[in-house]
Design a protein around this motif. Sequence first.
Motif, mmCIF file in Angstrom:
data_model
loop_
_atom_site.group_PDB
_atom_site.id
_atom_site.type_symbol
_atom_site.label_atom_id
_atom_site.label_comp_id
_atom_site.label_asym_id
_atom_site.label_seq_id
_atom_site.Cartn_x
_atom_site.Cartn_y
_atom_site.Cartn_z
ATOM 1 N N LYS A 47 0.825 -1.213 0.000
ATOM 2 C CA LYS A 47 0.000 0.000 0.000
ATOM 3 C C LYS A 47 0.857 1.261 0.000
ATOM 4 C CE LYS A 47 -3.206 2.472 3.008
ATOM 5 N NZ LYS A 47 -3.789 2.483 4.345
ATOM 6 N N ASN A 48 1.788 1.354 0.935
ATOM 7 C CA ASN A 48 2.553 2.585 1.116
ATOM 8 C C ASN A 48 3.633 2.804 0.074
ATOM 9 O OD1 ASN A 48 1.487 3.873 3.682
ATOM 10 N ND2 ASN A 48 1.768 1.754 4.322
ATOM 11 N N SER A 49 4.050 1.760 -0.622
ATOM 12 C CA SER A 49 5.109 1.901 -1.627
ATOM 13 C C SER A 49 4.678 2.771 -2.804
ATOM 14 C CB SER A 49 5.541 0.528 -2.144
ATOM 15 O OG SER A 49 4.475 -0.090 -2.845
ATOM 16 N N GLN A 50 3.387 3.010 -2.946
ATOM 17 C CA GLN A 50 2.891 3.791 -4.077
ATOM 18 C C GLN A 50 2.865 5.293 -3.794
ATOM 19 O OE1 GLN A 50 2.429 1.886 -7.006
ATOM 20 N NE2 GLN A 50 3.480 0.659 -5.465
ATOM 21 N N ARG A 54 6.069 8.560 1.470
ATOM 22 C CA ARG A 54 6.327 7.539 2.491
ATOM 23 C C ARG A 54 7.790 7.095 2.509
ATOM 24 N NH1 ARG A 54 1.975 8.812 4.632
ATOM 25 N NH2 ARG A 54 0.033 7.762 4.133
ATOM 26 N N TYR A 55 8.572 7.562 1.537
ATOM 27 C CA TYR A 55 9.991 7.194 1.473
ATOM 28 C C TYR A 55 10.824 8.260 2.185
ATOM 29 C CZ TYR A 55 8.738 3.669 -1.977
ATOM 30 O OH TYR A 55 8.188 2.587 -2.608
ATOM 31 N N GLU A 56 11.580 7.815 3.161
ATOM 32 C CA GLU A 56 12.496 8.694 3.884
ATOM 33 C C GLU A 56 13.889 8.440 3.318
ATOM 34 O OE1 GLU A 56 13.518 9.668 8.515
ATOM 35 O OE2 GLU A 56 13.208 7.568 7.975
ATOM 36 N N ARG A 57 14.436 9.442 2.650
ATOM 37 C CA ARG A 57 15.750 9.324 2.022
ATOM 38 C C ARG A 57 16.818 9.762 3.021
ATOM 39 N NH1 ARG A 57 11.610 10.224 -1.490
ATOM 40 N NH2 ARG A 57 11.890 9.534 -3.661
ATOM 41 N N LEU A 69 10.984 2.959 4.178
ATOM 42 C CA LEU A 69 9.591 3.092 3.765
ATOM 43 C C LEU A 69 8.771 3.121 5.046
ATOM 44 C CD1 LEU A 69 7.340 3.156 1.634
ATOM 45 C CD2 LEU A 69 7.421 0.651 1.616
ATOM 46 N N LYS A 70 7.941 4.149 5.178
ATOM 47 C CA LYS A 70 7.181 4.328 6.412
ATOM 48 C C LYS A 70 5.686 4.175 6.149
ATOM 49 C CE LYS A 70 10.313 7.274 9.003
ATOM 50 N NZ LYS A 70 10.385 8.498 9.813
ATOM 51 N N ALA A 71 4.989 3.685 7.158
ATOM 52 C CA ALA A 71 3.535 3.599 7.116
ATOM 53 C C ALA A 71 2.952 4.975 7.415
ATOM 54 C CB ALA A 71 3.051 2.578 8.148
ATOM 55 N N SER A 72 1.643 5.114 7.272
ATOM 56 C CA SER A 72 0.994 6.411 7.507
ATOM 57 C C SER A 72 1.172 6.897 8.941
ATOM 58 C CB SER A 72 -0.483 6.335 7.145
ATOM 59 O OG SER A 72 -1.111 5.306 7.889
ATOM 60 N N ASN A 73 1.408 5.977 9.889
ATOM 61 C CA ASN A 73 1.622 6.365 11.288
ATOM 62 C C ASN A 73 3.086 6.723 11.575
ATOM 63 O OD1 ASN A 73 2.944 3.893 11.343
ATOM 64 N ND2 ASN A 73 1.570 2.951 12.838
ATOM 65 N N GLY A 74 3.931 6.704 10.555
ATOM 66 C CA GLY A 74 5.333 7.069 10.710
ATOM 67 C C GLY A 74 6.261 5.921 11.070
ATOM 68 N N GLN A 75 5.702 4.743 11.291
ATOM 69 C CA GLN A 75 6.523 3.586 11.654
ATOM 70 C C GLN A 75 7.258 3.056 10.423
ATOM 71 O OE1 GLN A 75 4.312 0.426 13.506
ATOM 72 N NE2 GLN A 75 6.079 -0.913 13.645
#
Length: 108
Positions: A47-50, A54-57, A69-75
């Motif tokens: 889901k989040n890869s799109q 959500r990508y923290e460089r 790669l982070k989820a919507s909750n930041g995890q």
Amino acid sequence: MSKFEVYQDARSEYRFRLKADNGQKILASEGYSAKAGCMNGIESVRKNSQDDKRYERLKASNGKHYFNLKASNGQVIGTSEMYESSSGMENGIASVTSNAPKATIEEV
């Protein structure tokens, strides 16, 4: 074909790694105490890869580039390999974006 490999590590935690069509590992998870949590992590990656937000460089202390790669909750749900350049890291992100939604799941 791209795939998520699900396995147990030496501490009996469940983990997954996403491998591209060429067999190269492009994303790895943290440990989960239960297999169900690991499977939920895979669905979260799909889901989040799109969503590029959500990508923290990041850049490691050794100068190499990587991403989380982070989820919507930041995890953090997955961490990449280390790349020599930022362009290599961006190629890794593009690979996760294209491979994660269609990747099969294989238990190893």
